[in-house]
Enzyme design. Sequence first.
Site, mmCIF file in Angstrom:
data_model
loop_
_atom_site.group_PDB
_atom_site.id
_atom_site.type_symbol
_atom_site.label_atom_id
_atom_site.label_comp_id
_atom_site.label_asym_id
_atom_site.label_seq_id
_atom_site.Cartn_x
_atom_site.Cartn_y
_atom_site.Cartn_z
ATOM 1 N N LYS A 174 -89.510 -1.665 -45.773
ATOM 2 C CA LYS A 174 -89.640 -1.668 -47.235
ATOM 3 C C LYS A 174 -88.303 -2.003 -47.893
ATOM 4 O O LYS A 174 -88.245 -2.717 -48.888
ATOM 5 C CB LYS A 174 -90.146 -0.295 -47.711
ATOM 6 C CG LYS A 174 -91.620 -0.051 -47.334
ATOM 7 C CD LYS A 174 -92.078 1.401 -47.556
ATOM 8 C CE LYS A 174 -93.510 1.584 -47.041
ATOM 9 N NZ LYS A 174 -94.068 2.914 -47.276
ATOM 10 N N GLN B 42 -91.658 8.591 -48.256
ATOM 11 C CA GLN B 42 -92.467 8.173 -47.113
ATOM 12 C C GLN B 42 -93.313 9.347 -46.595
ATOM 13 O O GLN B 42 -92.801 10.447 -46.384
ATOM 14 C CB GLN B 42 -91.561 7.620 -45.994
ATOM 15 C CG GLN B 42 -92.317 7.051 -44.808
ATOM 16 C CD GLN B 42 -93.175 5.831 -45.147
ATOM 17 O OE1 GLN B 42 -92.874 5.067 -46.061
ATOM 18 N NE2 GLN B 42 -94.265 5.632 -44.412
ATOM 19 N N ASP C 18 -95.864 4.309 -55.549
ATOM 20 C CA ASP C 18 -96.922 4.466 -54.548
ATOM 21 C C ASP C 18 -98.280 4.678 -55.213
ATOM 22 O O ASP C 18 -99.314 4.642 -54.542
ATOM 23 C CB ASP C 18 -96.616 5.692 -53.677
ATOM 24 C CG ASP C 18 -96.240 5.306 -52.264
ATOM 25 O OD1 ASP C 18 -96.597 4.194 -51.840
ATOM 26 O OD2 ASP C 18 -95.606 6.127 -51.593
HETATM 27 N N1 GUN Z 1 -97.394 6.395 -45.113
HETATM 28 C C1 GUN Z 1 -98.398 5.583 -44.736
HETATM 29 N N2 GUN Z 1 -98.748 4.779 -45.758
HETATM 30 C C2 GUN Z 1 -97.964 5.105 -46.797
HETATM 31 C C3 GUN Z 1 -97.859 4.623 -48.136
HETATM 32 O O1 GUN Z 1 -98.559 3.725 -48.591
HETATM 33 N N3 GUN Z 1 -96.896 5.219 -48.896
HETATM 34 C C4 GUN Z 1 -96.115 6.207 -48.414
HETATM 35 N N4 GUN Z 1 -95.219 6.739 -49.251
HETATM 36 N N5 GUN Z 1 -96.181 6.677 -47.188
HETATM 37 C C5 GUN Z 1 -97.117 6.118 -46.389
#
Ligand code: GUN
Length: 282
Positions: free
Chosen positions: A50, A94, A117
């Site tokens: 990311k 995350q 998110d």
């Molecule tokens: N873990 C798995 N998918 C995601 C997501 O889309 N956002 C976040 N923050 N963590 C994740």
Amino acid sequence: MSALILDGKESARKVKSEVSAAVADLDYRPGLATVLVGDDPASHTYVRGKRSDAAEVGILSFHHEHPADIRQDELEDVIAGLNEDNAVDGILVQLPLPEGLDSERIVSSIDPAKDVDGLHPHNLGLLLLGRPGLRPCTPSGIMRMLEDNGVGVAGKTAVVIGRSFLVGRPLALMMATKGVDATVTMAHSRTPDLVEVSRRADILVAAIGVPRMVNAEYVKPGAAVIDVGISRVEDGLAGDVDFESVREVAGSITPVPGGVGPMTRAMLLVNTLEAARNRRGS
Ligand code: GUN
């Protein structure tokens, strides 16, 4: 006949070049804060990806890493600091967080305007109401990939297997939104006759987390099959869909890896740009 492969990498490239062009037109650089807690290797890999995507399109990233034994109140203080920081337009925590931390409370402590998110109850509420807002990245990535590949949704029967707050529930809502107009079934592990229900789908989404569970029996000939799962298995990575058997029946299918995953990452950039524009009024 073999299915059309829905190439998430290609769609993500397109999305990223759009974001990149839009960022270049701004007189500031949007900022994304990434918060990583603990030492889960998969989470580290995802966050690294990311941050490198952000750099690629001109978004600044501010990385915050904390040990798994950070206390709830300490982590909430970190979020409060990021909420106050004007250079930060988006905050990504995350998930999953290590045991002992209440992730719902952490996500709820993010300023909804910075919730890139789309998982804060405020933004999920806007989705439920059908009003504009920051949307969760995986479901919006799926919608965008369908659009890019000319897979129509209006009037179609969609079956989403999985009811997580991260993917299944928001995606079902998005597909049923006025103007998108699919007729949606949200199925799950306790759905009776799951194979029969799935076979009704023109668009079948597997978001269960069980490797290769969805085989050709689940799939109506010609259906679009979207595989959200990604699990480590003996021979590498596997999705929730048994790709080799399903590709012979489906009209189109996303591969794993290289399908939904890159789109999730790309939509985080879209959301960060949107959050920045909304906050800074440009
Ligand atoms: N873990 C798995 N998918 C995601 C997501 O889309 N956002 C976040 N923050 N963590 C994740």
